[in-house]
Design a protein around this motif. Structure first.
Motif, PDB file in Angstrom:
ATOM      1  N   ASP A 157     -16.438  77.363 -61.889  1.00  0.00           N
ATOM      2  CA  ASP A 157     -17.151  77.590 -60.623  1.00  0.00           C
ATOM      3  C   ASP A 157     -16.188  78.048 -59.534  1.00  0.00           C
ATOM      4  O   ASP A 157     -16.495  78.973 -58.774  1.00  0.00           O
ATOM      5  N   GLN A 173     -16.158  81.561 -57.434  1.00  0.00           N
ATOM      6  CA  GLN A 173     -16.150  81.590 -55.971  1.00  0.00           C
ATOM      7  C   GLN A 173     -14.989  82.423 -55.446  1.00  0.00           C
ATOM      8  O   GLN A 173     -15.150  83.197 -54.506  1.00  0.00           O
ATOM      9  N   ARG A 176     -15.143  85.876 -53.239  1.00  0.00           N
ATOM     10  CA  ARG A 176     -14.447  86.032 -51.949  1.00  0.00           C
ATOM     11  C   ARG A 176     -13.554  87.257 -51.953  1.00  0.00           C
ATOM     12  O   ARG A 176     -13.476  87.987 -50.976  1.00  0.00           O
TER      13      ARG A 176
END
Length: 162
Positions: A142, A146, A150
Protein backbone atom coordinates in the motif's frame (compact mmCIF):
# COMPACT_ATOMS: atom_id res chain seq x y z
CA UNK A 1 2.61 46.37 57.42
CA UNK A 2 3.09 42.90 58.88
CA UNK A 3 -0.27 41.83 57.41
CA UNK A 4 0.79 43.02 53.96
CA UNK A 5 4.04 41.08 54.13
CA UNK A 6 2.17 37.92 55.16
CA UNK A 7 -0.37 38.51 52.40
CA UNK A 8 2.43 38.98 49.86
CA UNK A 9 4.21 35.79 51.02
CA UNK A 10 0.95 33.82 50.92
CA UNK A 11 0.15 35.11 47.42
CA UNK A 12 3.66 34.22 46.26
CA UNK A 13 3.40 30.70 47.67
CA UNK A 14 0.01 30.20 46.01
CA UNK A 15 1.30 31.38 42.63
CA UNK A 16 4.43 29.22 42.88
CA UNK A 17 2.33 26.17 43.78
CA UNK A 18 -0.09 26.94 40.95
CA UNK A 19 2.73 27.19 38.40
CA UNK A 20 4.29 23.97 39.71
CA UNK A 21 0.93 22.19 39.58
CA UNK A 22 0.26 23.44 36.04
CA UNK A 23 3.71 22.31 34.90
CA UNK A 24 3.22 18.92 36.54
CA UNK A 25 -0.25 18.60 34.98
CA UNK A 26 1.12 19.51 31.54
CA UNK A 27 3.93 16.97 31.84
CA UNK A 28 1.50 14.28 33.03
CA UNK A 29 -0.90 15.08 30.19
CA UNK A 30 1.89 14.91 27.63
CA UNK A 31 3.21 11.65 29.08
CA UNK A 32 -0.33 10.21 29.09
CA UNK A 33 -0.75 11.25 25.44
CA UNK A 34 2.55 9.55 24.58
CA UNK A 35 1.52 6.41 26.45
CA UNK A 36 -1.80 6.29 24.58
CA UNK A 37 0.00 6.73 21.23
CA UNK A 38 2.36 3.92 22.16
CA UNK A 39 -0.51 1.69 23.23
CA UNK A 40 -2.48 2.48 20.08
CA UNK A 41 0.52 1.68 17.88
CA UNK A 42 1.12 -1.61 19.70
CA UNK A 43 -2.48 -2.72 19.59
CA UNK A 44 -2.95 -1.70 15.96
CA UNK A 45 -0.07 -4.06 15.28
CA UNK A 46 -2.43 -6.87 16.28
CA UNK A 47 -5.53 -5.84 14.33
CA UNK A 48 -6.99 -8.93 12.69
CA UNK A 49 -5.15 -11.34 14.99
CA UNK A 50 -7.31 -13.31 17.38
CA UNK A 51 -5.63 -13.23 20.78
CA UNK A 52 -6.32 -15.47 23.71
CA UNK A 53 -7.29 -13.88 27.01
CA UNK A 54 -3.88 -14.87 28.39
CA UNK A 55 -2.15 -13.13 25.46
CA UNK A 56 -4.28 -10.03 25.97
CA UNK A 57 -3.28 -9.92 29.63
CA UNK A 58 0.40 -10.41 28.77
CA UNK A 59 0.17 -7.56 26.23
CA UNK A 60 -1.46 -5.32 28.83
CA UNK A 61 1.30 -6.19 31.31
CA UNK A 62 3.99 -5.39 28.74
CA UNK A 63 2.29 -2.09 27.91
CA UNK A 64 2.13 -1.18 31.57
CA UNK A 65 5.86 -1.80 31.92
CA UNK A 66 6.59 0.04 28.67
CA UNK A 67 4.71 3.14 29.80
CA UNK A 68 7.04 3.32 32.81
CA UNK A 69 10.24 2.44 30.91
CA UNK A 70 9.79 4.61 27.82
CA UNK A 71 11.98 7.73 28.01
CA UNK A 72 9.88 10.81 28.62
CA UNK A 73 9.54 13.66 26.17
CA UNK A 74 11.75 16.51 27.32
CA UNK A 75 9.64 19.67 27.12
CA UNK A 76 12.60 21.93 27.86
CA UNK A 77 14.33 20.63 24.71
CA UNK A 78 11.27 21.52 22.63
CA UNK A 79 11.19 24.96 24.23
CA UNK A 80 14.90 25.44 23.48
CA UNK A 81 14.35 24.60 19.81
CA UNK A 82 11.41 27.00 19.67
CA UNK A 83 13.61 29.75 21.12
CA UNK A 84 16.24 29.08 18.47
CA UNK A 85 13.68 29.06 15.66
CA UNK A 86 12.09 32.33 16.78
CA UNK A 87 15.37 34.17 17.40
CA UNK A 88 16.15 37.35 15.46
CA UNK A 89 19.10 35.65 13.77
CA UNK A 90 19.33 32.02 12.76
CA UNK A 91 22.10 30.04 14.48
CA UNK A 92 22.46 26.93 12.34
CA UNK A 93 25.06 25.32 14.59
CA UNK A 94 22.86 25.69 17.68
CA UNK A 95 19.77 24.41 15.82
CA UNK A 96 21.75 21.47 14.47
CA UNK A 97 23.05 20.63 17.94
CA UNK A 98 19.58 20.93 19.47
CA UNK A 99 17.85 18.85 16.79
CA UNK A 100 20.54 16.17 17.02
CA UNK A 101 20.03 16.00 20.78
CA UNK A 102 16.27 15.71 20.30
CA UNK A 103 16.76 13.08 17.60
CA UNK A 104 18.85 10.97 19.97
CA UNK A 105 16.06 11.16 22.55
CA UNK A 106 13.60 10.07 19.86
CA UNK A 107 15.89 7.18 18.92
CA UNK A 108 15.88 6.04 22.55
CA UNK A 109 12.06 6.09 22.57
CA UNK A 110 11.89 4.18 19.28
CA UNK A 111 14.34 1.54 20.50
CA UNK A 112 12.28 1.02 23.65
CA UNK A 113 9.09 0.74 21.61
CA UNK A 114 10.74 -1.79 19.26
CA UNK A 115 11.93 -3.81 22.24
CA UNK A 116 8.38 -4.00 23.61
CA UNK A 117 6.93 -4.85 20.18
CA UNK A 118 9.49 -7.66 19.89
CA UNK A 119 8.42 -9.04 23.25
CA UNK A 120 4.79 -8.79 22.20
CA UNK A 121 5.46 -10.47 18.86
CA UNK A 122 7.23 -13.35 20.59
CA UNK A 123 4.14 -13.99 22.72
CA UNK A 124 2.27 -14.99 19.56
CA UNK A 125 1.86 -18.46 18.15
CA UNK A 126 3.43 -19.12 14.70
CA UNK A 127 0.01 -18.87 12.97
CA UNK A 128 -0.57 -15.44 14.55
CA UNK A 129 2.91 -14.32 13.54
CA UNK A 130 2.15 -15.38 9.94
CA UNK A 131 -0.99 -13.20 9.95
CA UNK A 132 1.11 -10.24 11.10
CA UNK A 133 3.65 -10.92 8.35
CA UNK A 134 0.88 -10.92 5.73
CA UNK A 135 -0.50 -7.67 7.13
CA UNK A 136 2.98 -6.16 7.05
CA UNK A 137 3.48 -7.10 3.40
CA UNK A 138 0.08 -5.58 2.56
CA UNK A 139 1.00 -2.31 4.33
CA UNK A 140 4.31 -2.18 2.46
CA UNK A 141 2.54 -2.72 -0.87
CA UNK A 142 0.00 0.00 0.00
CA UNK A 143 2.83 2.41 0.85
CA UNK A 144 4.60 1.63 -2.42
CA UNK A 145 1.39 2.39 -4.33
CA UNK A 146 0.90 5.65 -2.44
CA UNK A 147 4.48 6.70 -3.15
CA UNK A 148 4.10 5.83 -6.83
CA UNK A 149 0.89 7.90 -6.97
CA UNK A 150 2.63 10.87 -5.35
CA UNK A 151 5.56 10.66 -7.72
CA UNK A 152 3.33 10.46 -10.79
CA UNK A 153 1.10 13.29 -9.50
CA UNK A 154 4.05 15.57 -8.79
CA UNK A 155 5.59 14.79 -12.21
CA UNK A 156 2.34 15.88 -13.89
CA UNK A 157 2.26 19.29 -12.19
CA UNK A 158 3.68 22.08 -14.30
CA UNK A 159 6.70 23.89 -12.92
CA UNK A 160 5.89 27.23 -11.31
CA UNK A 161 8.12 30.15 -12.28
CA UNK A 162 8.79 32.65 -9.55
Amino acid sequence: MHKYILLFIAATLVSVNTVAAEKNTLENWQQDALTHRIQDSHYSMFDGVKLTEQQRQQLRDLMSLASRDTPRINISEIERLHTLVTAKTFDEAAVREQTEKMAQEQVARQVEMARVRNQMYNLLMPEQQQILEQKHLQRINDLKLQMADRISTSAQKPAVNE
